[in-house]
Design a protein around this motif. Sequence first.
Motif, PDB file in Angstrom:
ATOM      1  N   ASP A 101      19.743  19.096  33.105  1.00 35.96           N
ATOM      2  CA  ASP A 101      19.237  20.406  33.510  1.00 35.96           C
ATOM      3  C   ASP A 101      20.362  21.338  33.930  1.00 35.96           C
ATOM      4  OD1 ASP A 101      16.590  19.702  33.077  1.00 35.96           O
ATOM      5  OD2 ASP A 101      16.396  18.811  35.083  1.00 35.96           O
ATOM      6  N   ASN A 102      21.540  20.784  34.212  1.00 36.38           N
ATOM      7  CA  ASN A 102      22.666  21.588  34.684  1.00 36.38           C
ATOM      8  C   ASN A 102      23.857  21.392  33.746  1.00 36.38           C
ATOM      9  OD1 ASN A 102      24.572  23.036  36.068  1.00 36.38           O
ATOM     10  ND2 ASN A 102      24.520  21.794  37.927  1.00 36.38           N
ATOM     11  N   VAL A 103      24.010  22.302  32.792  1.00 39.62           N
ATOM     12  CA  VAL A 103      25.088  22.149  31.811  1.00 39.62           C
ATOM     13  C   VAL A 103      26.448  22.408  32.436  1.00 39.62           C
ATOM     14  CG1 VAL A 103      23.622  22.725  29.853  1.00 39.62           C
ATOM     15  CG2 VAL A 103      24.799  24.556  31.081  1.00 39.62           C
ATOM     16  N   ASN A 104      26.479  23.008  33.624  1.00 37.76           N
ATOM     17  CA  ASN A 104      27.761  23.234  34.293  1.00 37.76           C
ATOM     18  C   ASN A 104      28.351  21.941  34.850  1.00 37.76           C
ATOM     19  OD1 ASN A 104      27.798  26.046  33.883  1.00 37.76           O
ATOM     20  ND2 ASN A 104      26.409  26.349  35.612  1.00 37.76           N
ATOM     21  N   ARG A 105      27.544  20.909  34.910  1.00 39.43           N
ATOM     22  CA  ARG A 105      28.015  19.583  35.344  1.00 39.43           C
ATOM     23  C   ARG A 105      27.729  18.554  34.252  1.00 39.43           C
ATOM     24  NH1 ARG A 105      29.590  18.912  40.272  1.00 39.43           N
ATOM     25  NH2 ARG A 105      29.029  16.710  40.275  1.00 39.43           N
ATOM     26  N   PHE A 146      27.048  14.314  34.323  1.00 45.51           N
ATOM     27  CA  PHE A 146      25.785  13.727  33.875  1.00 45.51           C
ATOM     28  C   PHE A 146      26.023  12.739  32.746  1.00 45.51           C
ATOM     29  CE2 PHE A 146      21.970  13.643  31.244  1.00 45.51           C
ATOM     30  CZ  PHE A 146      20.990  13.389  32.187  1.00 45.51           C
ATOM     31  N   ALA A 147      26.973  13.056  31.845  1.00 40.37           N
ATOM     32  CA  ALA A 147      27.236  12.164  30.716  1.00 40.37           C
ATOM     33  C   ALA A 147      27.742  10.805  31.176  1.00 40.37           C
ATOM     34  CB  ALA A 147      28.252  12.818  29.775  1.00 40.37           C
ATOM     35  N   GLY A 187      33.381  10.809  20.414  1.00 35.48           N
ATOM     36  CA  GLY A 187      32.429   9.996  21.162  1.00 35.48           C
ATOM     37  C   GLY A 187      33.077   8.772  21.777  1.00 35.48           C
ATOM     38  N   VAL A 188      33.993   8.149  21.035  1.00 37.90           N
ATOM     39  CA  VAL A 188      34.700   6.974  21.566  1.00 37.90           C
ATOM     40  C   VAL A 188      35.500   7.356  22.811  1.00 37.90           C
ATOM     41  CG1 VAL A 188      36.534   5.316  21.086  1.00 37.90           C
ATOM     42  CG2 VAL A 188      34.798   5.788  19.341  1.00 37.90           C
ATOM     43  N   ILE A 189      36.200   8.493  22.760  1.00 38.26           N
ATOM     44  CA  ILE A 189      36.970   8.934  23.923  1.00 38.26           C
ATOM     45  C   ILE A 189      36.042   9.292  25.082  1.00 38.26           C
ATOM     46  CG2 ILE A 189      38.588  10.666  24.784  1.00 38.26           C
ATOM     47  CD1 ILE A 189      39.646  10.948  21.936  1.00 38.26           C
ATOM     48  N   ALA A 190      34.916   9.958  24.764  1.00 36.09           N
ATOM     49  CA  ALA A 190      34.007  10.433  25.813  1.00 36.09           C
ATOM     50  C   ALA A 190      33.300   9.296  26.537  1.00 36.09           C
ATOM     51  CB  ALA A 190      32.979  11.386  25.214  1.00 36.09           C
ATOM     52  N   ILE A 191      33.236   8.114  25.941  1.00 37.25           N
ATOM     53  CA  ILE A 191      32.607   6.976  26.635  1.00 37.25           C
ATOM     54  C   ILE A 191      33.330   6.694  27.938  1.00 37.25           C
ATOM     55  CG2 ILE A 191      32.208   4.487  26.504  1.00 37.25           C
ATOM     56  CD1 ILE A 191      31.718   4.829  23.494  1.00 37.25           C
ATOM     57  N   TRP A 192      34.666   6.787  27.909  1.00 46.36           N
ATOM     58  CA  TRP A 192      35.459   6.540  29.117  1.00 46.36           C
ATOM     59  C   TRP A 192      35.858   7.835  29.828  1.00 46.36           C
ATOM     60  CZ3 TRP A 192      36.116   3.551  24.675  1.00 46.36           C
ATOM     61  CH2 TRP A 192      35.828   2.192  24.827  1.00 46.36           C
ATOM     62  N   PHE A 193      35.998   8.896  29.060  1.00 45.51           N
ATOM     63  CA  PHE A 193      36.434  10.167  29.651  1.00 45.51           C
ATOM     64  C   PHE A 193      35.527  11.305  29.174  1.00 45.51           C
ATOM     65  CE2 PHE A 193      40.203   7.467  29.335  1.00 45.51           C
ATOM     66  CZ  PHE A 193      40.666   7.506  30.650  1.00 45.51           C
ATOM     67  N   PRO A 194      34.342  11.434  29.760  1.00 44.11           N
ATOM     68  CA  PRO A 194      33.412  12.500  29.346  1.00 44.11           C
ATOM     69  C   PRO A 194      33.901  13.900  29.706  1.00 44.11           C
ATOM     70  CG  PRO A 194      32.570  11.364  31.277  1.00 44.11           C
ATOM     71  CD  PRO A 194      33.768  10.590  30.819  1.00 44.11           C
ATOM     72  N   HIS A 195      35.042  13.996  30.386  1.00 40.52           N
ATOM     73  CA  HIS A 195      35.597  15.303  30.756  1.00 40.52           C
ATOM     74  C   HIS A 195      35.960  16.143  29.531  1.00 40.52           C
ATOM     75  CE1 HIS A 195      36.439  12.260  33.793  1.00 40.52           C
ATOM     76  NE2 HIS A 195      36.324  13.216  34.705  1.00 40.52           N
ATOM     77  N   VAL A 200      33.067  22.821  26.653  1.00 41.88           N
ATOM     78  CA  VAL A 200      34.023  23.832  27.089  1.00 41.88           C
ATOM     79  C   VAL A 200      34.930  23.313  28.196  1.00 41.88           C
ATOM     80  CG1 VAL A 200      34.232  26.128  28.105  1.00 41.88           C
ATOM     81  CG2 VAL A 200      32.486  25.696  26.371  1.00 41.88           C
ATOM     82  N   GLY A 201      34.392  22.505  29.102  1.00 42.10           N
ATOM     83  CA  GLY A 201      35.211  21.896  30.144  1.00 42.10           C
ATOM     84  C   GLY A 201      35.331  22.689  31.418  1.00 42.10           C
ATOM     85  N   TYR A 202      34.360  23.581  31.696  1.00 37.85           N
ATOM     86  CA  TYR A 202      34.454  24.408  32.897  1.00 37.85           C
ATOM     87  C   TYR A 202      34.331  23.595  34.184  1.00 37.85           C
ATOM     88  CZ  TYR A 202      34.431  28.891  30.462  1.00 37.85           C
ATOM     89  OH  TYR A 202      34.783  29.967  29.699  1.00 37.85           O
ATOM     90  N   GLU A 203      33.629  22.479  34.131  1.00 37.86           N
ATOM     91  CA  GLU A 203      33.494  21.665  35.343  1.00 37.86           C
ATOM     92  C   GLU A 203      34.857  21.103  35.757  1.00 37.86           C
ATOM     93  OE1 GLU A 203      31.115  17.713  37.048  1.00 37.86           O
ATOM     94  OE2 GLU A 203      30.748  18.427  34.996  1.00 37.86           O
TER      95      GLU A 203
END
Length: 562
Positions: free
Chosen positions: A70-74, A78-79, A306-314, A318-321
Amino acid sequence: MSRPEGSYLESKRAEVVRELRRALGYLRESGPSQFQFWLLALVIGVGAGFAALLFRLGVEALQRWAYGTDNVNRLHSFAETLPWIWVLIIPTLGGLAVGLILHFFTDDGRVRTVPDVIEGAALYDGRVEARAGIASALASLITLGTGGSTGREGPVVHLASLISSWVSERIHASGMTGRDLMGCAVAAAVSASFNAPIAGALFALEVVLRHFAVHAFAPIVIASAAGTVINRLAFGDVTEFTLPGTSALEFYIELPAFLILGLVCGIVAAVMMRAIFMADDMASQTQARMGLPRWLRPAVTGLMLGVIAIWFPHIIGVGYETTSAALTGKLVLHEAVVFCVLKVVAVAITMAGRMGGGVFSPSLMVGALTGLAFGLIATSVFPEVSGAHTLYALAGMGAVAAAVLGAPISTTLIVFEMTGDWQTGLAVMVAVSMSTALSSRLVDRSFFLTQLERRGVHLAAGPQAYLLAMFRVASLMKPLGERECPEESELWQMVEAGIYVDTNATLENAMPVFEQSGAAFLPVLSLTGADNRPELWGALWHVDALKSYNRALVATAEEEHS
């Protein structure tokens, strides 16, 4: 002495009257048309502003649907709670959709972004291609919505340029008018995306039009203001990032540190740009070697992300968080360094995989992380003369972004407008000036101009270089049989000596042949293949080429100084 003085006063009075009459005549003749143009700029600004707003809302809606947040800014927080298989599948399916869209709706499988807008402004009278542009906007929306590690400013700028191109075609706008309308659309799109009216206007002038002509300033400002109003109607008068309070006491003592930070950021920006180009070359070579269909290339890219995001969802989106975390000092040193490296890798993978998006938002994140890491080190080494380390994050954010975009003025302002912090302007300007001065020597002035240079479009050197490519030899030659055309036998003798030019060539190809041969004219051939005899069409005179080139230079100078 009274009579000469009286004559002088009378002559000055007559001169003033003549100037007033000339001004009134200009208002009568050009005033209504000028007002109509400003009104058109306002309409384009509103249209581009809504396009940027809808694109942003579309990306956020797709992120909410794909990731279930519900909060795309975070989003990355959430991922981290999702099952790893979903983090892997979402960008892979997104990449597959992007690949199919680009395969069927573009001739080269490439996303159109800011470099294509710059090329359209310089070479195509302020027009961009519509079919590929619409497909690129949809591909970029899917890329950002499903985890691609890029930004939204590139597709938004091109989407806005589609609107101005459509208007230019409807009204049969000249080259100068088409470019001005494109500048209006770009300014409104940037302003609506980032709530940054000043930076939006200057971005259009500095990056797209690449001049600051007075005649373009007023309509671009009008359009930029319209885009900002649309953003604020949707999101309110709020900045993208909220900063903690900073100390100004140690700030002036730290200026040498900001100079060094600027150099570091210039190197980081150059590494980021070269990593993208290197990854693109490697991906193209791998695709050719494996015989991979071009529509599958973005899907493979999505799988890698996706492989990278499993460990580093950052790296997702866009990456504003993460950028906000860096600007507020919520990251430790090793986190800032690791996230910075991973973001550069993720951006390189995303863009090499021919997915959509821009580089501005990623460069903000990389810059903020670079600045934070530098600030944490600097303030720990010299704690007694150091202010807040978040100041370095802010300056680094502007320095890397300015170096990547090749736009120190508009980037400095957009950082101020996105953060609302105008008190630390000197630190940001010092870092930006050093980073752009260094990085512009390591690449062709900017990421966008280097991209064009890699395609053989030479805009970085200025009009004196790229104007030659606008004139085709076939349009300037004297056909066989005309009085000005030399004898056919003489032309064939030159062909046998290897002195000729192809009908499909431009003056960019012909002028070096003139210079090397010293000939007054060149035979123009149609080269149909090694087994077929070339066909002689006519001759290109050196003087005709020079006249056309000179007229183009004069027209460009008049536009840029009007």
